[in-house]
Motif scaffolding. Structure first.
Motif, PDB file in Angstrom:
ATOM      1  N   UNK A 221      -5.251  -4.554   1.458  1.00 30.25           N
ATOM      2  CA  UNK A 221      -4.018  -3.814   1.187  1.00 30.25           C
ATOM      3  C   UNK A 221      -4.101  -2.347   1.639  1.00 30.25           C
ATOM      4  N   UNK A 222      -5.267  -1.932   2.120  1.00 34.55           N
ATOM      5  CA  UNK A 222      -5.437  -0.541   2.546  1.00 34.55           C
ATOM      6  C   UNK A 222      -5.986   0.365   1.475  1.00 34.55           C
ATOM      7  N   UNK A 331       2.260  -4.021   6.962  1.00 28.30           N
ATOM      8  CA  UNK A 331       1.658  -5.266   6.486  1.00 28.30           C
ATOM      9  C   UNK A 331       2.016  -5.520   5.030  1.00 28.30           C
ATOM     10  N   UNK A 332       2.010  -4.481   4.209  1.00 28.98           N
ATOM     11  CA  UNK A 332       2.322  -4.653   2.794  1.00 28.98           C
ATOM     12  C   UNK A 332       3.808  -4.886   2.558  1.00 28.98           C
ATOM     13  N   UNK A 582       0.127   3.130  -0.889  1.00 33.05           N
ATOM     14  CA  UNK A 582       0.162   2.430   0.387  1.00 33.05           C
ATOM     15  C   UNK A 582       0.655   0.989   0.239  1.00 33.05           C
ATOM     16  N   UNK A 583       0.634   0.457  -0.985  1.00 34.49           N
ATOM     17  CA  UNK A 583       1.131  -0.903  -1.223  1.00 34.49           C
ATOM     18  C   UNK A 583       2.587  -0.867  -1.696  1.00 34.49           C
ATOM     19  N   UNK A 584       3.246   0.294  -1.552  1.00 39.22           N
ATOM     20  CA  UNK A 584       4.668   0.463  -1.858  1.00 39.22           C
ATOM     21  C   UNK A 584       4.942   0.466  -3.355  1.00 39.22           C
ATOM     22  N   UNK A 585       3.974   0.824  -4.133  1.00 36.66           N
ATOM     23  CA  UNK A 585       4.142   0.903  -5.587  1.00 36.66           C
ATOM     24  C   UNK A 585       4.450   2.340  -5.990  1.00 36.66           C
ATOM     25  N   UNK A 586       5.608   2.607  -6.615  1.00 43.68           N
ATOM     26  CA  UNK A 586       5.936   3.982  -7.028  1.00 43.68           C
ATOM     27  C   UNK A 586       4.997   4.479  -8.124  1.00 43.68           C
TER      28      UNK A 586
END
Length: 611
Positions: A221-222, A331-332, A582-586
């Motif tokens: 996931x980076x 990718x995420x 980086x996984x788009x989680x606020x």
């Protein structure tokens, strides 16, 4: 009270434990890695404190005493200074200072650590509500990592174990001065200071560990592999749950009340509607005015885009899984939204900003996102000039270069678009050591004339001046030609930011600022660091409020939407500075702060209060 204070500090330390500073893989408990520098216990000499427009004393029981501090109002330089013969703190990660707000108003306390006769210092801020105790953390930056690390790790401005690079690097073997002061010169403050201490062990991985245990250190996931933290994504199920949870949250929080479609202040005064954004000074304060004639103050985030990549070529061993172009954000987003990820993520970007109280897609944002025209946006353009400006700038030659960049084709998408707040041209130019006024006059004149010709009516927001080395002449000339003078301000105090004497009466906009922390898996705080996510949100709130209190500032733009990758972007920046990871989680702390700011934005600008 002392027991409650100790509990708060222990809880804070747990929050900071072992999320990045691993030595190598075992979390360090800061409480076990510290050196007391000042504890103010029985026997501390109050007369040793150097005061400037400040009063100090001791409060509490003898064994639990704190330094009581009162800083006078209306004085920019009110401060206290603590000095010693000097410490070698090079084996530590930073300095922690416990501070309690003993007043009746919110405060932001600033602190620096330095070598006494050297202007170079490291700094931080702690923001506190009345009665609140928290810790200011001044993280150490270093000029050089161990030599052997360059053989194994490249393209990163921070390494595991506590190495952070920065252009500010005082001699950590000779630190001897702490200065504590305030963000708002006109605000009186009452607070107490306790337990100034060096914390954490500076312990980069050994060469043997790098050879045998460390790689790969980035998960699919980076994210950084060798530590854990609150909110770390560990599976596709985590991504699916986060998506549904956020959809519910956005539905429940559609955005601030009393806003029109542009984010302007519906219940504020109705001014002339021109169908475009413009500026106006009203009751001594500068504002944007939106296309419908409503007052608008630009609370923005830069880098609203669907991409965040890192170099993988030549570094393949860093990664558990390599994605096309090294783009972990794409990718995420594919994992999150599936085949229609681009459209879904772009729409979500607008939904998020509205919900969070953000009304501007600021610099470096993607046209593919802002062209949906649901959120006002700024445009980033280049003039074609080198970043390092020459001692002499030939007007005809520069005009010829700039015409190739600022032309009918490049302005076509925004020149008639009411959603376009304005245009930044170039970024953080480096001005020459002399002849600045002449060079700046040629530069800003040519750019402003080309924009007036090719995109009439679009606000020219300047070149985002940055750095203490930039001459004041550049600001004066920018005020002559720009509709709004822009500056990137990675500082702790901006409430009295102003244009230099001799400037035209023009509004200003902050093009970039940020704060980062080391409790969410990244190795670098960014240009301004704080102790944890709660303090990051508090520093954000205080910074925007300072900008709102400044009659000339018409907007402040956070840099940036997404955390940078642990392995760095192209220039090595690997900062924990996002509203999302980086996984788009606020980050919930940032979202809560932003929503509160957005809800009270115009009332605070108008009256200086949130009510």
């Amino acid at each position: 009270m002392a027991e409650q204070h100790a509990t708060q500090i222990r809880r804070h330390l747990v929050c900071m434990i072992g999320l990045v500073f691993v030595g190598l893989f075992t979390p360090i408990v800061y409480a076990d890695q510290q050196l007391t520098l000042f504890d103010f216990a029985d026997g501390f000499d109050v007369q040793s404190v150097v005061t400037e427009h400040a009063d100090v004393g001791l409060v509490g029981e003898a064994s639990e005493q704190s330094l009581d501090v009162r800083l006078s109002a209306h004085l920019r330089n009110a401060s206290i200074r603590l000095t010693s013969p000097g410490w070698d703190l090079s084996k530590y990660l930073g300095v922690a200072i416990d501070i309690t707000n003993r007043g009746e108003s919110d405060i932001a306390v600033l602190g620096t650590v330095s070598v006494r006769n050297d202007k170079t210092s490291l700094d931080s801020v702690v923001s506190l509500k009345p009665g609140q105790t928290d810790t200011m953390f001044i993280v150490f930056c270093r000029a050089k990592a161990p030599d052997y690390m360059a053989e194994y790790l490249t393209g990163m401005r921070a390494f595991p174990g506590g190495y952070l690079s920065h252009w500010i690097t005082p001699d950590l073997t000779k630190l001897d001065t702490f200065t504590i002061f305030k963000a708002r010169p006109d605000q009186a403050m009452h607070f107490s200071v306790n337990r100034i201490r060096a914390i954490g062990k500076y312990q980069p991985p050994t060469e043997q560990q790098l050879q045998s245990e460390f790689f790969p250190f980035v998960d699919p996931f980076g994210q950084y592999v060798h530590s854990d933290w609150q909110g770390k994504t560990k599976s596709q199920a985590d991504i699916d749950l986060q998506l549904q949870t956020e959809r519910n949250d956005l539905a429940a929080n559609p955005g601030p009340r009393n806003r029109n479609r542009y984010g302007g202040w519906v219940t504020g005064p109705q001014l002339e509607s021109t169908g475009r954004f413009r500026t106006q000074k009203r009751n001594g304060k500068w504002w944007f005015v939106d296309p419908e004639g409503r007052l608008f103050w630009s609370q923005g985030i830069t880098g609203v885009r669907l991409s965040q990549s890192t170099q993988t070529r030549g570094r393949e061993n860093y990664f558990t899984e390599i994605h096309e172009g090294g783009d972990f954000r794409i990718a995420n987003l594919k994992r999150k939204f599936g085949a229609d990820w681009q459209a879904a993520a772009a729409e979500q970007s607008h939904d998020r900003l509205r919900s969070w109280g953000i009304n501007t897609m600021a610099n470096w944002s993607s046209p593919d996102v802002y062209r949906l025209r649901r959120t006002p946006y700024v445009v980033a353009m280049g003039s074609g000039i080198n970043k390092e400006l020459p001692l002499q700038l030939d007007e005809a030659a520069f005009r010829k270069v700039a015409m190739k960049r600022i032309n009918a084709k490049t302005v076509a998408d925004f020149k008639d678009d009411p959603w376009c707040l304005g245009v930044f041209v170039d970024n953080e130019l480096r001005w020459p050591n002399k002849n600045v006024e002449t060079v700046a006059d040629t530069y800003y004149k040519v750019v402003s004339e080309l924009l007036d010709e090719r995109a009439p009516g679009v606000l020219y927001l300047g070149s985002r001046i940055h750095g203490s080395g930039n001459p004041r002449d550049a600001y004066r000339v920018a005020s002559k030609y720009c509709d709004v003078v822009s500056m990137n301000r990675y500082q702790l105090a901006i409430v009295q930011e102003d244009l230099p004497p001799g400037s035209a009466d023009k509004p200003m906009i902050i093009g970039e600022f940020h704060f980062g922390a080391l409790d969410r898996g990244l190795l670098h705080t960014g240009l301004k660091g704080v102790s944890n996510q709660q303090q990051r949100a508090a520093a954000y709130t205080d910074y925007v409020r300072q900008a709102l209190e400044n009659d000339r500032i018409v907007g402040a733009h956070w840099f940036q939407l997404t955390d940078q990758l642990v392995t760095g972007r192209g220039d090595g920046e690997c900062y924990q500075i996002g509203f999302i990871d980086i996984v788009d989680r606020p980050y919930p702390e940032m979202i809560e702060a932003s929503r509160k700011l957005g809800e009270s934005l115009y009332q605070y600008r108008e009256s200086g209060t949130s009510n």
